[in-house]
Design a protein around this motif. Structure first.
Motif, short mmCIF file in Angstrom:
data_model
loop_
_atom_site.label_atom_id
_atom_site.label_comp_id
_atom_site.label_asym_id
_atom_site.label_seq_id
_atom_site.Cartn_x
_atom_site.Cartn_y
_atom_site.Cartn_z
N UNK A 1 20.15 36.52 89.07
CA UNK A 1 18.73 36.79 88.85
C UNK A 1 18.12 35.97 87.72
N UNK A 2 18.93 35.29 86.92
CA UNK A 2 18.38 34.59 85.75
C UNK A 2 18.61 33.08 85.78
N UNK B 1 16.09 32.43 95.20
CA UNK B 1 14.91 32.42 96.07
C UNK B 1 14.37 33.83 96.34
N UNK B 2 15.14 34.85 95.99
CA UNK B 2 14.69 36.22 96.30
C UNK B 2 13.44 36.56 95.50
N UNK C 1 26.37 28.54 96.13
CA UNK C 1 25.40 28.78 97.20
C UNK C 1 24.74 30.14 97.05
N UNK C 2 25.52 31.14 96.66
CA UNK C 2 24.95 32.47 96.46
C UNK C 2 23.93 32.51 95.34
N UNK C 3 24.19 31.79 94.25
CA UNK C 3 23.24 31.76 93.14
C UNK C 3 21.94 31.08 93.55
N UNK D 1 22.42 35.24 100.51
CA UNK D 1 23.15 35.33 99.24
C UNK D 1 24.34 36.29 99.38
N UNK D 2 24.16 37.39 100.11
CA UNK D 2 25.26 38.34 100.31
C UNK D 2 26.39 37.70 101.09
#
Length: 311
Positions: free
Chosen positions: A167-168, A34-35, A27-29, A51-52
């Motif tokens: 981020x990737x 989306x950021x 879920x965090x990824x 995400x945090x």
């Protein structure tokens, strides 16, 4: 010396802790992905917060206390200090949030990645040992410095890799594979730190303050359930690329403009296309065009008398 048992209930608690870390990581990824695609600062902050919470609150903190359900020390009961336990939650979520804020703004480079990984990894280690300091029992805690240092190194490396993946990674299978790896890293850090622990029981046993782990179980489970449901709902409610395209289409229709998908050829305001068409006629090497013109109805053949030079 008190005898420590990390798996009092067998494989159940480590299996559940690993499942929580994988679920929170996945879920965090997704939320972290989306950021960078967010259109405004408010949306970036919103997805960063989600995400945090997914990474720090579910994959790390909830995993830690699920594993602690199977922790026991012979000869004493274990209780927990609630304010310190709540502080460990804030540390985990805040550390991941700072790391995401560092790597999620601007161009992702080695400096940003290492800085974000340092803050996040240090926060994860601080969360773990704050949660351990919240324990109340008839004894004193001791730690092996070498194993503590190893657990901190694992936390730093795992946090750096997690931020890079956040981020990737974009595709579904890659997210699942990354979440599985992150779950191994988070659990590895936890049990490495737990292996550094030793308990020296007091000769005189007194009453310990705090709340038993059974009293914390219901709030932790409720926080995890509502947190996961809220994250899934936020992801499902967020507009996708197709939704944005559909909204743009409807907006163009309402404004009276032609949608991009129905736009025709470019306009020809000065008639250049019509003027250039006759100039591009095919060649007529054998005079077929002239013959076809004479063959049309009403065409007059020239008089033989008028064209014969002998007459």
């Amino acid at each position: 010396m008190g005898e420590i048992n990390h798996f009092e209930y067998g494989w159940i608690t480590p299996a559940l802790s690993y499942a929580l870390s994988v679920l929170g990581s996945a879920l965090g990824l997704v939320c972290a992905g989306r950021i960078r695609t967010a259109t405004g600062a408010g949306q970036r902050a919103w997805w960063g917060l989600l995400a945090a919470w997914a990474l720090g609150g579910t994959a790390i903190w909830a995993m830690h206390f699920m594993a602690m359900l199977g922790f026991a020390v012979s000869g004493t009961r274990i209780r927990y200090d609630v304010p310190l336990t709540a502080a460990s939650t804030a540390i985990a979520v805040g550390a991941v949030g700072i790391g995401l804020a560092i790597v999620g703004t601007g161009r992702l480079g080695a400096t940003r990645l290492l800085a974000g990984g340092f803050f996040t990894g240090a926060g994860v280690a601080a969360m773990h040992y704050t949660g351990m300091a919240a324990m109340r029992l008839d004894g004193s805690l001791g730690y092996d410095p070498l194993r503590v240092a190893l657990s901190v190194v694992i936390a730093l490396v795992a946090a750096t890799v997690a931020l890079w993946l956040a981020m990737t990674v974009r595709r579904g299978l890659a997210i699942i594979a990354s979440a599985l790896v992150m779950g191994v890293a988070v659990n590895g850090m936890h049990f490495t730190g737990m292996s550094a622990l030793s308990v020296h029981l007091h000769e005189t046993r007194g009453g310990t303050s705090g709340t038993e782990v059974s009293g914390l179980l219901v709030p932790i489970v409720l926080a995890v359930v509502f947190g996961v449901v809220g994250l899934v709902y936020a992801l499902l409610a967020a507009p996708s690329d197709d939704d944005r395209a559909g909204a743009a289409y409807v907006s163009a229709r309402l404004d009276g403009a032609t949608p991009p998908a129905e736009a025709g050829p470019a306009p020809d305001p000065v008639g250049l296309r019509a003027r250039s068409a006759p100039e591009q006629s095919a060649p007529d090497p054998v005079g077929l065009r002239a013959r076809s013109t004479l063959a049309q109805p009403g065409a007059q053949f020239p008089s033989r008398r008028s064209t014969d030079p002998r007459r």
